[in-house]
Scaffold this active site. Structure first.
Site, short mmCIF file in Angstrom:
data_model
loop_
_atom_site.label_atom_id
_atom_site.label_comp_id
_atom_site.label_asym_id
_atom_site.label_seq_id
_atom_site.Cartn_x
_atom_site.Cartn_y
_atom_site.Cartn_z
N VAL A 110 -9.29 -17.92 61.23
CA VAL A 110 -10.57 -17.36 61.66
C VAL A 110 -10.95 -17.80 63.08
O VAL A 110 -12.02 -17.48 63.56
CB VAL A 110 -11.70 -17.73 60.66
CG1 VAL A 110 -11.47 -17.05 59.33
CG2 VAL A 110 -11.81 -19.25 60.47
N HIS A 140 -8.81 -12.54 57.33
CA HIS A 140 -9.83 -13.39 56.71
C HIS A 140 -11.11 -13.46 57.55
O HIS A 140 -11.93 -14.36 57.35
CB HIS A 140 -9.28 -14.79 56.46
CG HIS A 140 -8.26 -14.83 55.38
ND1 HIS A 140 -7.40 -15.90 55.18
CD2 HIS A 140 -7.93 -13.93 54.42
CE1 HIS A 140 -6.61 -15.65 54.16
NE2 HIS A 140 -6.91 -14.46 53.69
N CYS A 179 -30.80 -9.71 59.98
CA CYS A 179 -29.81 -8.73 60.40
C CYS A 179 -30.38 -7.87 61.53
O CYS A 179 -31.50 -7.35 61.38
CB CYS A 179 -29.41 -7.86 59.21
SG CYS A 179 -28.40 -6.43 59.65
N SER A 200 1.23 -21.61 54.18
CA SER A 200 1.59 -22.41 53.01
C SER A 200 2.32 -21.61 51.96
O SER A 200 3.00 -22.17 51.10
CB SER A 200 0.32 -23.01 52.38
OG SER A 200 -0.47 -21.97 51.82
#
Length: 232
Positions: A93, A109, A136, A177
């Site tokens: 990210v 992600h 928002c 991973s």
């Protein structure tokens, strides 16, 4: 490899570790002080939004101070110099790929730099410090949250990613991973499409045996070497 070959690259936390951004498993880092259930799930955000915002504010500040390392720079070079298409898909990210000059990056992600309205779905640039009840800009609902994909949520760009994998001649996974799905299954998708597959990692991942080729060592060393080989 043909000069026009399509290359799809998946990157994970391991490629940014040498830039000072810790992985889930690092001792003493941000993740070590929090349970995933508390800071990386919709339920955790509903229970304690102050905690979650504080966690991502710290990550955002940390990421803003980080610089790309030679692995990021090598992938940006590959995009510039390879005659075919090079697609970077990242589980990270942070914006270190973009900071190194990479152009086509799919953040499956989400990104720390983004904010998302959980009421209407509007997205906007996140301030360095987000607060609980952030309004928002589109609907004014006090429902702002980090625009990151939490456990239990669908990753972004999946149709586009699978389309790229179906057309890949070469698939590489770097610093992953192999334990988080659906990304852990990308090697199988690429293999079915006939692509050559390679893992570049500090140590073997949970899916290392499913790759045709494996290279291990620090990303800042093995990725530039691999890219140099591809370009020659």
């Amino acid at each position: 490899m043909e000069k026009s070959a399509k290359i799809v690259i998946l990157t994970g936390a391991g490629i940014s570790a040498e830039s000072g951004l810790g992985t889930f498993r690092d001792e003493g880092g941000l993740w070590a002080r929090h349970r995933i259930e508390d800071v990386a799930t919709p339920e955790g955000f509903a229970r304690n939004p102050d905690l979650v915002h504080g966690f991502y504010n710290a990550r955002r500040t940390q990421a803003a101070a980080a610089a790309p390392n030679p692995a990021h720079q090598a992938l940006a070079r590959l995009q510039r110099e390879h005659k075919g298409e090079v697609v970077i898909v990242t589980q990270n990210v942070d914006a270190l790929h973009e900071s190194s000059g990479a152009a086509q990056v799919l953040h499956m992600h989400g990104t720390l730099a983004g904010a998302l309205c959980s009421a209407c779905g509007h997205r906007w640039a996140a301030p360095l410090q987000m607060q609980t009840g952030q309004p928002c800009p589109a609907c004014a609902a006090p429902a702002g949250r980090p625009d990151v994909v939490w456990f239990g949520e669908m990753p972004y760009f999946m149709e586009e990613i699978y389309a790229h994998l179906a057309g890949a001649d070469l698939f590489a996974a770097i610093g992953t991973s192999g334990e988080v799905y659906p990304a852990a299954a990308f090697v199988d998708e690429a293999h079915l499409a006939g692509a050559h597959t390679v893992e570049l990692n500090l140590e073997p991942s949970a899916t290392a045996s499913r790759f045709a080729e494996r290279r291990f060592g620090p990303a800042s060393e093995i990725v530039p070497d691999w890219v140099a080989e591809l370009l020659t």
